[in-house]
Design a protein around this motif. Structure first.
Motif, PDB file in Angstrom:
ATOM      1  N   THR A 130      47.495  50.674  62.253  1.00  0.00           N
ATOM      2  CA  THR A 130      47.933  49.671  63.182  1.00  0.00           C
ATOM      3  C   THR A 130      46.967  49.379  64.316  1.00  0.00           C
ATOM      4  OG1 THR A 130      49.350  49.410  65.175  1.00  0.00           O
ATOM      5  CG2 THR A 130      48.687  51.551  64.708  1.00  0.00           C
ATOM      6  N   ASN A 169      49.338  28.479  57.549  1.00  0.00           N
ATOM      7  CA  ASN A 169      48.829  29.160  56.405  1.00  0.00           C
ATOM      8  C   ASN A 169      49.874  28.710  55.020  1.00  0.00           C
ATOM      9  OD1 ASN A 169      51.125  30.646  57.207  1.00  0.00           O
ATOM     10  ND2 ASN A 169      50.345  32.555  56.408  1.00  0.00           N
ATOM     11  N   PHE A 197      50.904  36.243  54.656  1.00  0.00           N
ATOM     12  CA  PHE A 197      52.690  36.374  54.656  1.00  0.00           C
ATOM     13  C   PHE A 197      53.459  35.001  54.986  1.00  0.00           C
ATOM     14  CE2 PHE A 197      50.935  40.557  55.419  1.00  0.00           C
ATOM     15  CZ  PHE A 197      51.759  41.322  54.499  1.00  0.00           C
ATOM     16  N   TYR A 224      47.964  50.292  51.283  1.00  0.00           N
ATOM     17  CA  TYR A 224      46.356  49.954  50.750  1.00  0.00           C
ATOM     18  C   TYR A 224      45.650  50.718  51.598  1.00  0.00           C
ATOM     19  CZ  TYR A 224      46.178  47.008  55.129  1.00  0.00           C
ATOM     20  OH  TYR A 224      46.328  46.420  56.401  1.00  0.00           O
ATOM     21  N   THR A 250      38.047  31.746  55.588  1.00  0.00           N
ATOM     22  CA  THR A 250      37.788  31.796  57.149  1.00  0.00           C
ATOM     23  C   THR A 250      37.231  33.106  57.556  1.00  0.00           C
ATOM     24  OG1 THR A 250      39.489  30.219  57.329  1.00  0.00           O
ATOM     25  CG2 THR A 250      38.816  30.919  59.316  1.00  0.00           C
ATOM     26  N   ALA A 270      44.922  39.577  49.339  1.00  0.00           N
ATOM     27  CA  ALA A 270      45.265  39.964  50.826  1.00  0.00           C
ATOM     28  C   ALA A 270      45.298  38.645  51.528  1.00  0.00           C
ATOM     29  CB  ALA A 270      43.927  40.610  51.453  1.00  0.00           C
ATOM     30  N   GLY A 292      40.749  36.793  50.644  1.00  0.00           N
ATOM     31  CA  GLY A 292      41.524  36.833  52.101  1.00  0.00           C
ATOM     32  C   GLY A 292      40.815  37.871  52.728  1.00  0.00           C
ATOM     33  N   THR A 293      40.559  37.393  54.167  1.00  0.00           N
ATOM     34  CA  THR A 293      39.865  38.099  55.069  1.00  0.00           C
ATOM     35  C   THR A 293      40.693  38.363  56.667  1.00  0.00           C
ATOM     36  OG1 THR A 293      38.500  36.257  55.665  1.00  0.00           O
ATOM     37  CG2 THR A 293      37.432  38.079  54.051  1.00  0.00           C
ATOM     38  N   GLY A 294      41.918  38.752  56.403  1.00  0.00           N
ATOM     39  CA  GLY A 294      42.848  38.541  57.721  1.00  0.00           C
ATOM     40  C   GLY A 294      42.689  40.116  58.013  1.00  0.00           C
ATOM     41  N   SER A 295      43.764  40.390  58.843  1.00  0.00           N
ATOM     42  CA  SER A 295      43.653  41.752  59.091  1.00  0.00           C
ATOM     43  C   SER A 295      43.772  42.817  57.767  1.00  0.00           C
ATOM     44  CB  SER A 295      44.803  42.233  60.014  1.00  0.00           C
ATOM     45  OG  SER A 295      44.921  41.377  61.321  1.00  0.00           O
ATOM     46  N   VAL A 315      34.769  30.527  49.949  1.00  0.00           N
ATOM     47  CA  VAL A 315      35.831  29.445  49.395  1.00  0.00           C
ATOM     48  C   VAL A 315      35.684  28.089  49.747  1.00  0.00           C
ATOM     49  CG1 VAL A 315      36.706  31.410  47.962  1.00  0.00           C
ATOM     50  CG2 VAL A 315      37.827  30.173  49.951  1.00  0.00           C
TER      51      VAL A 315
HETATM   52  O1  N01 Z   1      47.241  37.960  56.639  1.00  0.00           O
HETATM   53  P1  N01 Z   1      46.700  36.740  57.435  1.00  0.00           P
HETATM   54  P2  N01 Z   1      47.161  39.286  57.016  1.00  0.00           P
HETATM   55  N1  N01 Z   1      42.428  31.189  49.152  1.00  0.00           N
HETATM   56  O2  N01 Z   1      47.287  35.684  57.309  1.00  0.00           O
HETATM   57  C1  N01 Z   1      43.384  33.943  53.390  1.00  0.00           C
HETATM   58  C2  N01 Z   1      49.253  41.850  60.837  1.00  0.00           C
HETATM   59  N2  N01 Z   1      48.418  42.970  60.185  1.00  0.00           N
HETATM   60  O3  N01 Z   1      47.836  40.242  56.003  1.00  0.00           O
HETATM   61  O4  N01 Z   1      42.111  32.100  57.171  1.00  0.00           O
HETATM   62  C3  N01 Z   1      41.558  31.938  49.915  1.00  0.00           C
HETATM   63  O5  N01 Z   1      45.806  37.024  58.717  1.00  0.00           O
HETATM   64  C4  N01 Z   1      43.243  33.370  54.660  1.00  0.00           C
HETATM   65  O6  N01 Z   1      42.272  32.337  54.984  1.00  0.00           O
HETATM   66  P3  N01 Z   1      42.559  31.519  56.165  1.00  0.00           P
HETATM   67  C5  N01 Z   1      48.845  41.368  61.839  1.00  0.00           C
HETATM   68  O7  N01 Z   1      49.439  40.863  62.878  1.00  0.00           O
HETATM   69  C6  N01 Z   1      48.171  44.034  61.088  1.00  0.00           C
HETATM   70  O8  N01 Z   1      45.869  39.901  56.864  1.00  0.00           O
HETATM   71  O9  N01 Z   1      43.853  31.189  56.170  1.00  0.00           O
HETATM   72  N3  N01 Z   1      41.787  32.647  51.014  1.00  0.00           N
HETATM   73  C7  N01 Z   1      43.277  34.690  55.358  1.00  0.00           C
HETATM   74  O10 N01 Z   1      41.977  35.122  55.484  1.00  0.00           O
HETATM   75  C8  N01 Z   1      47.785  40.273  61.146  1.00  0.00           C
HETATM   76  O11 N01 Z   1      47.351  38.912  61.857  1.00  0.00           O
HETATM   77  C9  N01 Z   1      47.338  44.929  60.657  1.00  0.00           C
HETATM   78  O12 N01 Z   1      41.607  30.282  55.830  1.00  0.00           O
HETATM   79  C10 N01 Z   1      43.184  32.627  51.219  1.00  0.00           C
HETATM   80  C11 N01 Z   1      43.823  35.871  54.776  1.00  0.00           C
HETATM   81  O13 N01 Z   1      44.097  35.191  53.328  1.00  0.00           O
HETATM   82  C12 N01 Z   1      48.940  39.864  60.175  1.00  0.00           C
HETATM   83  O14 N01 Z   1      49.616  40.929  59.887  1.00  0.00           O
HETATM   84  C13 N01 Z   1      47.024  45.160  59.194  1.00  0.00           C
HETATM   85  C14 N01 Z   1      44.089  31.800  50.200  1.00  0.00           C
HETATM   86  C15 N01 Z   1      45.413  36.097  55.024  1.00  0.00           C
HETATM   87  O15 N01 Z   1      45.276  36.639  56.285  1.00  0.00           O
HETATM   88  C16 N01 Z   1      48.534  38.994  59.042  1.00  0.00           C
HETATM   89  O16 N01 Z   1      47.639  39.680  58.264  1.00  0.00           O
HETATM   90  C17 N01 Z   1      47.464  44.181  58.568  1.00  0.00           C
HETATM   91  C18 N01 Z   1      43.743  31.271  49.399  1.00  0.00           C
HETATM   92  N4  N01 Z   1      44.426  30.384  48.581  1.00  0.00           N
HETATM   93  C19 N01 Z   1      48.203  43.080  58.900  1.00  0.00           C
HETATM   94  N5  N01 Z   1      45.357  31.954  50.959  1.00  0.00           N
HETATM   95  C20 N01 Z   1      46.954  46.059  61.683  1.00  0.00           C
HETATM   96  O17 N01 Z   1      47.670  46.506  62.207  1.00  0.00           O
HETATM   97  C21 N01 Z   1      44.973  32.801  52.162  1.00  0.00           C
HETATM   98  N6  N01 Z   1      43.956  32.907  52.301  1.00  0.00           N
HETATM   99  C22 N01 Z   1      45.413  46.449  61.610  1.00  0.00           C
END
Ligand code: N01
Length: 508
Positions: A60, A469, A389, A55, A212, A386, A187-190, A357
């Motif tokens: 990292t 999650n 996992f 994406y 969140t 996004a 989704g607003t995770g990493s 949401v």
């Molecule tokens: O996943 P996440 P990620 N409706 O689970 C939301 C690594 N990583 O892929 O917080 C609406 O953190 C969910 O909401 P909530 C790193 O270790 C690293 O982003 O559960 N929203 C959340 O906001 C990281 O910690 C890098 O309320 C929904 C998001 O989706 C780990 O991977 C980069 C939903 C999921 O966030 C995971 O990151 C990327 C729904 N039904 C990843 N379901 C780097 O190295 C889920 N969500 C920088």
């Protein structure tokens, strides 16, 4: 008992699943033992998560100097460009590693392992794959990653969307032109924040569905100067760094403060936090006072500091409460904070809208968008999930196998070293089978739960650390799956078991 000689034959090679950081290192280490190892990899290239995740903005959150193999034949000629390398740079690193260590000749690509059954009479694993390949292996090592199986949200009528829809980790490998497009990100995770901050300026309109707010920290990206790397190598600093990492709690170059927040003066607290904010990365998280994880009042102070920094960057006051609310959505740091570059400023753009949401839950997908409670329909051409996992166990359970070892921490080379030493021990002592004893497994699980119970992890509604999650999917109990007692204790426990003749394991 199988004659020792068969351990060395090609007939029963140890199999490692997945060619990511761990699998490749495992291959290298086991080859050095004289074993003939094979890797089965579902993807078409090496790099694991870094091969798959394409994406925009994938990068990292570890500084380059610690995000590499500690093998001198690899690091001595490799030069990083960015302090926090991009996915592309890490892919180049893996190509270089392959070139140096000649790894690909033992990797079967496009080979997804679907089943692994232990055959007691022969003490061999019968491993089957989606492509029809079937092999028998003496040892089976799962290097499948903690965050590799996408979590697809259970949203009504998701399959009826007529535009393009994919999980962030399955961004089209050939790339995607977003010019003029209406895009939505759930989704607003990493992953989500990296996608959002990188595509906002390209798309016609971006709608972000946030459940969140991410208590993200500034990455403070910079170039990693080539001359500095040469100098560090000349001064033997790389070796010092690699030896230092497992001595720290989280395997980073910094450590929690030696005193709790409550013992520091107000001035010291403030100055430390300001300097950590400026340093960027995880300093404000993994270099903070240790009691931010156990004392809710202290945690609130840290959160208030974070909130004031973030609010100062958002022009539209209506967004303050959405992105950095007065009441923390969860204690700071008990979910991994994302690392951002300009993420919060994105929401001040005219072509970006934020949908909370929790306020207006998603009700269903429509052919051209998403309907939320209250009747509003948000329309777009592309939907990016996004959504995280199925952490730790997801990829393992998919293999139809009962063996699984999620309860660990992330310290890839040291875990692989332990496995390598273990296989050598088995080999030297004519053992062909090793299995954990039930009571040892339970004791380990209780240790993890006991350590976790002293911190604030349970104060989080949804986290991949605990599997909360996945709560809506009802696929597994919510329980801390990561060892949160720090690397030194984890490694001490691993060494202790090995030193005591693999105490807690049954060998035969
Ligand atoms: O996943 P996440 P990620 N409706 O689970 C939301 C690594 N990583 O892929 O917080 C609406 O953190 C969910 O909401 P909530 C790193 O270790 C690293 O982003 O559960 N929203 C959340 O906001 C990281 O910690 C890098 O309320 C929904 C998001 O989706 C780990 O991977 C980069 C939903 C999921 O966030 C995971 O990151 C990327 C729904 N039904 C990843 N379901 C780097 O190295 C889920 N969500 C920088």
């Amino acid at each position: 008992r199988i004659p020792k000689s068969t351990l060395h034959t090609h007939k029963f090679p140890p199999i490692s699943i997945s060619a990511g950081f761990a699998g490749l290192y495992q291959l290298y280490r086991l080859r050095a033992l004289g074993l003939s190892v094979k890797i089965f990899e579902a993807a078409s290239g090496i790099g694991g998560t870094w091969h798959i995740n394409r994406y925009p903005g994938v990068r990292t959150d570890c500084e380059a100097v610690i995000y590499q193999y500690d093998l001198e034949e690899v690091w001595k000629d490799w030069t990083w460009k960015d302090k926090y390398p991009s996915g592309e740079e890490i892919q180049a690193y893996f190509r270089y590693v392959d070139h140096k260590l000649d790894l690909k000749r033992d990797i079967y690509f496009n080979t997804r392992v679907t089943g692994a059954k232990w055959d007691e009479p022969s003490h061999l694993w019968n491993v089957s794959t989606a492509s029809g390949l079937f092999v028998r292996a003496r040892f089976l090592i799962l290097c499948t990653g903690s965050l590799s199986k996408p979590l697809i949200p259970n949203i009504k009528d998701l399959s009826t969307f007529e535009g393009r829809c994919f999980h962030s980790s399955h961004w089209p490998q050939e790339g995607l032109d977003l010019t003029g497009k209406h895009v939505a990100v759930i989704g607003t995770g990493s992953s989500g924040i990296q996608v959002i901050e990188n595509i906002a300026s390209q798309v016609r309109h971006l709608t972000v569905f946030q459940r969140t707010p991410n208590l993200a920290l500034p990455i403070n990206q910079s170039r990693f100067d080539e001359k500095e790397q040469v100098k560090m190598k000349e001064m033997d600093l790389y070796n010092h760094i690699f030896r230092r990492l497992p001595q720290t709690f989280a395997g980073f170059l910094y450590e929690f403060q030696p005193i709790p927040f409550t013992s520091a003066t107000t001035e010291a607290q403030r100055l430390l936090w300001e300097s950590q904010w400026k340093a960027g990365g995880f300093h404000f998280w993994l270099g903070n006072y240790p009691d931010i994880f156990s004392d809710e009042t202290v945690n609130r102070e840290a959160y208030a500091f974070w909130r004031s920094k973030v609010r100062a960057r958002i022009r539209n006051p209506a967004l303050h409460e959405k992105l950095a609310p007065i009441i923390p959505p969860h204690p700071f740091g008990i979910k991994q904070p994302g690392l951002e570059q300009g993420y919060f400023e994105v929401f001040d753009r005219e072509n970006v809208s934020l949908v909370d949401v929790k306020e207006t839950p998603i009700e269903q997908v429509t052919p051209n968008g998403l309907a939320v409670r209250g009747g509003t329909i948000h329309t777009f051409d592309i939907l990016v999930l996004a959504t995280g996992f199925d952490s730790f166990t997801g990829a393992i359970i998919d293999i139809d196998i009962r063996l699984q070892r999620p309860n660990s921490t992330s310290v890839i080379p040291r875990q692989s070293d332990w496995i390598t030493d273990c296989l050598k021990f088995l080999q030297d002592n004519d053992y062909t089978r090793i299995e954990t004893k039930r009571d040892a497994e339970e004791a380990w699980r209780y240790l993890i739960l006991e350590i976790a119970s002293k911190r604030l992890w349970h104060k989080c509604e949804s986290s991949w650390y605990t599997g909360s999650n996945l709560a809506s999917t009802n696929t597994r109990p919510v329980e801390m799956l990561a060892f949160s007692g720090g690397l030194p204790l984890y490694l001490e426990k691993c060494a202790e078991a090995a030193d005591n003749g693999y105490q807690g394991f049954e060998l035969s």
